[in-house]
Scaffold this motif. Sequence first.
Motif, PDB file in Angstrom:
ATOM      1  N   ILE A  84       0.823  -1.173  -0.001  1.00 52.64           N
ATOM      2  CA  ILE A  84       0.071  -0.097   0.066  1.00 52.64           C
ATOM      3  C   ILE A  84       0.972   1.291   0.062  1.00 52.64           C
ATOM      4  O   ILE A  84       1.866   1.278   0.701  1.00 52.64           O
ATOM      5  N   GLY A  85       0.621   2.258  -0.933  1.00 49.59           N
ATOM      6  CA  GLY A  85       1.280   3.553  -0.928  1.00 49.59           C
ATOM      7  C   GLY A  85       0.621   4.409  -0.068  1.00 49.59           C
ATOM      8  O   GLY A  85      -0.555   4.489  -0.073  1.00 49.59           O
ATOM      9  N   MET A  86       1.023   5.322   0.540  1.00 50.02           N
ATOM     10  CA  MET A  86       0.782   6.617   1.401  1.00 50.02           C
ATOM     11  C   MET A  86       1.270   7.743   0.982  1.00 50.02           C
ATOM     12  O   MET A  86       2.465   8.072   1.328  1.00 50.02           O
ATOM     13  N   LEU A  87       0.481   8.889   0.681  1.00 47.98           N
ATOM     14  CA  LEU A  87       1.106  10.183   0.602  1.00 47.98           C
ATOM     15  C   LEU A  87       0.451  11.069   1.592  1.00 47.98           C
ATOM     16  O   LEU A  87      -0.448  11.196   2.109  1.00 47.98           O
ATOM     17  N   LEU A  88       1.582  11.733   2.383  1.00 50.91           N
ATOM     18  CA  LEU A  88       1.435  12.394   3.553  1.00 50.91           C
ATOM     19  C   LEU A  88       2.000  13.600   3.690  1.00 50.91           C
ATOM     20  O   LEU A  88       3.460  13.554   3.190  1.00 50.91           O
ATOM     21  N   THR A  89       1.677  14.691   4.245  1.00 49.13           N
ATOM     22  CA  THR A  89       2.437  16.084   4.434  1.00 49.13           C
ATOM     23  C   THR A  89       3.139  15.755   5.839  1.00 49.13           C
ATOM     24  O   THR A  89       2.141  15.675   6.837  1.00 49.13           O
ATOM     25  N   THR A  90       4.240  15.772   6.273  1.00 51.83           N
ATOM     26  CA  THR A  90       4.919  15.573   7.515  1.00 51.83           C
ATOM     27  C   THR A  90       4.719  16.811   8.245  1.00 51.83           C
ATOM     28  O   THR A  90       4.586  17.736   7.557  1.00 51.83           O
ATOM     29  N   ILE A 109       4.330   1.767   1.967  1.00 53.96           N
ATOM     30  CA  ILE A 109       5.389   2.710   1.450  1.00 53.96           C
ATOM     31  C   ILE A 109       4.888   4.169   1.634  1.00 53.96           C
ATOM     32  O   ILE A 109       3.744   4.577   1.270  1.00 53.96           O
ATOM     33  N   LEU A 110       5.498   4.812   2.696  1.00 56.56           N
ATOM     34  CA  LEU A 110       5.151   5.973   3.033  1.00 56.56           C
ATOM     35  C   LEU A 110       6.075   7.294   2.128  1.00 56.56           C
ATOM     36  O   LEU A 110       7.318   7.228   2.163  1.00 56.56           O
ATOM     37  N   CYS A 111       5.463   8.192   1.589  1.00 56.75           N
ATOM     38  CA  CYS A 111       5.950   9.151   0.774  1.00 56.75           C
ATOM     39  C   CYS A 111       5.404  10.671   1.523  1.00 56.75           C
ATOM     40  O   CYS A 111       4.534  10.801   1.424  1.00 56.75           O
ATOM     41  N   ASN A 112       6.610  11.422   1.795  1.00 57.23           N
ATOM     42  CA  ASN A 112       6.540  12.954   2.460  1.00 57.23           C
ATOM     43  C   ASN A 112       6.159  13.619   1.405  1.00 57.23           C
ATOM     44  O   ASN A 112       7.416  14.026   0.598  1.00 57.23           O
ATOM     45  N   THR A 113       5.267  14.542   1.189  1.00 52.38           N
ATOM     46  CA  THR A 113       4.979  15.299  -0.015  1.00 52.38           C
ATOM     47  C   THR A 113       5.916  16.871   0.636  1.00 52.38           C
ATOM     48  O   THR A 113       5.847  17.567  -0.242  1.00 52.38           O
ATOM     49  N   ALA A 114       5.988  17.069   1.773  1.00 53.18           N
ATOM     50  CA  ALA A 114       6.419  18.154   2.522  1.00 53.18           C
ATOM     51  C   ALA A 114       5.536  19.645   1.960  1.00 53.18           C
ATOM     52  O   ALA A 114       6.112  20.552   1.844  1.00 53.18           O
ATOM     53  N   GLY A 115       4.387  19.244   1.482  1.00 52.71           N
ATOM     54  CA  GLY A 115       3.621  20.529   1.247  1.00 52.71           C
ATOM     55  C   GLY A 115       4.006  21.029  -0.050  1.00 52.71           C
ATOM     56  O   GLY A 115       3.560  22.062  -0.550  1.00 52.71           O
ATOM     57  N   ARG A 133       3.357  -0.184  -8.783  1.00 53.08           N
ATOM     58  CA  ARG A 133       2.339  -0.830  -8.881  1.00 53.08           C
ATOM     59  C   ARG A 133       1.837  -1.470  -7.525  1.00 53.08           C
ATOM     60  O   ARG A 133       1.469  -2.421  -7.018  1.00 53.08           O
ATOM     61  N   VAL A 134       1.694  -0.354  -6.587  1.00 55.83           N
ATOM     62  CA  VAL A 134       1.115  -0.534  -5.123  1.00 55.83           C
ATOM     63  C   VAL A 134      -0.349  -1.123  -5.351  1.00 55.83           C
ATOM     64  O   VAL A 134      -1.040  -0.688  -6.523  1.00 55.83           O
ATOM     65  N   ASP A 135      -0.921  -1.935  -4.752  1.00 51.28           N
ATOM     66  CA  ASP A 135      -1.915  -2.416  -4.593  1.00 51.28           C
ATOM     67  C   ASP A 135      -3.292  -1.316  -4.329  1.00 51.28           C
ATOM     68  O   ASP A 135      -4.447  -1.357  -5.038  1.00 51.28           O
ATOM     69  N   GLY A 136      -2.883  -0.390  -3.557  1.00 53.00           N
ATOM     70  CA  GLY A 136      -3.832   0.717  -3.295  1.00 53.00           C
ATOM     71  C   GLY A 136      -3.174   2.018  -2.581  1.00 53.00           C
ATOM     72  O   GLY A 136      -2.078   2.000  -2.474  1.00 53.00           O
ATOM     73  N   LEU A 137      -3.809   3.003  -2.680  1.00 55.36           N
ATOM     74  CA  LEU A 137      -3.299   4.260  -2.467  1.00 55.36           C
ATOM     75  C   LEU A 137      -4.063   4.952  -1.421  1.00 55.36           C
ATOM     76  O   LEU A 137      -5.237   5.230  -1.330  1.00 55.36           O
ATOM     77  N   LEU A 138      -3.338   5.575  -0.209  1.00 58.08           N
ATOM     78  CA  LEU A 138      -3.949   6.648   0.685  1.00 58.08           C
ATOM     79  C   LEU A 138      -3.376   7.903   0.393  1.00 58.08           C
ATOM     80  O   LEU A 138      -2.184   7.858   0.542  1.00 58.08           O
ATOM     81  N   ILE A 139      -4.363   8.651   0.637  1.00 56.87           N
ATOM     82  CA  ILE A 139      -3.871  10.256   0.333  1.00 56.87           C
ATOM     83  C   ILE A 139      -4.373  11.162   1.616  1.00 56.87           C
ATOM     84  O   ILE A 139      -5.406  11.029   2.031  1.00 56.87           O
ATOM     85  N   MET A 140      -3.326  11.636   2.332  1.00 52.32           N
ATOM     86  CA  MET A 140      -3.642  12.477   3.325  1.00 52.32           C
ATOM     87  C   MET A 140      -2.496  13.528   3.187  1.00 52.32           C
ATOM     88  O   MET A 140      -1.533  13.532   4.095  1.00 52.32           O
ATOM     89  N   THR A 145       5.774   7.843  -8.689  1.00 50.27           N
ATOM     90  CA  THR A 145       6.803   6.756  -8.301  1.00 50.27           C
ATOM     91  C   THR A 145       5.972   5.314  -7.495  1.00 50.27           C
ATOM     92  O   THR A 145       6.228   4.387  -8.082  1.00 50.27           O
ATOM     93  N   LEU A 146       4.926   5.884  -6.605  1.00 48.02           N
ATOM     94  CA  LEU A 146       3.984   4.878  -6.113  1.00 48.02           C
ATOM     95  C   LEU A 146       3.344   4.031  -6.992  1.00 48.02           C
ATOM     96  O   LEU A 146       3.086   2.792  -7.116  1.00 48.02           O
ATOM     97  N   LEU A 147       2.655   4.776  -7.905  1.00 49.69           N
ATOM     98  CA  LEU A 147       1.878   3.928  -9.059  1.00 49.69           C
ATOM     99  C   LEU A 147       2.642   3.402  -9.852  1.00 49.69           C
ATOM    100  O   LEU A 147       2.260   1.974 -10.440  1.00 49.69           O
ATOM    101  N   GLN A 148       3.952   3.936 -10.277  1.00 50.60           N
ATOM    102  CA  GLN A 148       4.682   2.886 -11.204  1.00 50.60           C
ATOM    103  C   GLN A 148       5.166   1.639 -10.343  1.00 50.60           C
ATOM    104  O   GLN A 148       5.331   0.638 -11.067  1.00 50.60           O
TER     105      GLN A 148
END
Length: 327
Positions: free
Chosen positions: A59-65, A90-96, A112-119, A107-110
């Motif tokens: 699972i991929g997760m996009l997060l602003t730390t 897999i956690l990705c920090n967008t840093a706003g 091929r994560v099974d699903g994506l969380l966006i926060m 990157t996460l979609l390439q």
Amino acid sequence: MKDVARLAGVSTSTVSHVINNNRFVSEAVREKVDQAISTLNYAPSALARSLKLNQTHTIGMLLTTSSNPFYAEVVRGVENSCYERGYSLILCNTAGDEDRMNRSLETLLQKRVDGLLIMCTESHLPSAAILNRYPSIPTVMMDWAPFEGRGDIIQDNALLGGEMATQHLIDTGYTRIACISGPLDKTPGRMRLQGYYHAMEKNGLAIPPGYVVNSDFEFQGGYSAMKQLLALALPPQAVFTSNDAMAVGVYHALFEAGLRIPQDIAVMGYDDIELARYLTPPLSTIHQPKDELGQLAIDTLIHRLSDPDASQQTLVLTPELVVRAST
């Protein structure tokens, strides 16, 4: 795997059965295969397996730390839920930053994560063009909803929570109540402020000029906003701080001013982060079920994987009042 099969004198399917433990293999054959695996230092390729199964169990997760511990507690809930269900995170920090967010998304979609969380922040929307290139990957948006009709949404009932927090202060006897809101480009910030307005209006209480200060959900933001409120000719008797991180900053500003909580000014928070109960005095707040938020997000993604055509869901978590000594 072919090398292991050759060394053990068995077929590649037998090696596969030993590795996956999904079919009976005699103990003698299993020992030969295990010995060959050890000799050749063989490890199964997760990449090859994911290509064959068309699933990565990731699972991929996009997060602003942020310095706000709320996000760390939500991520902990997500990670625990992933682990319990056999998924990696897999956690990705967008840093706003919009560019960084979209590069991380690609990157996460390439991968091929099974699903994506966006926060992450609502002021920058993830690229619809990128998401549309991967229409089969389910998405769950946590706390906000930037797109109509795409992905499931899990939200806190921030309007109700803001009203509950303000009503508690009113019920306790305070009439001059200020509000330090979160950023108004975030749905929770707007809705909690709206809840404050509702409660004040319902109880016929005036909001003096300067009693609403917009801030940023961070420690420093709460500190600066409280300094602003203390500079008013008639400071408030109580303050509803739209999250606990800002309430920590409020505590520090009041400490510097030599004021006591709640004797001089009562403080109400929101989120019920772990730190809240350890402040002096312990902070009254609105509890958000952060572990349940993580669990619900993962379960919603897994449900979507099994039923891609199910209608879009919006799941709303109910806030709870937690009364401690700060009010």
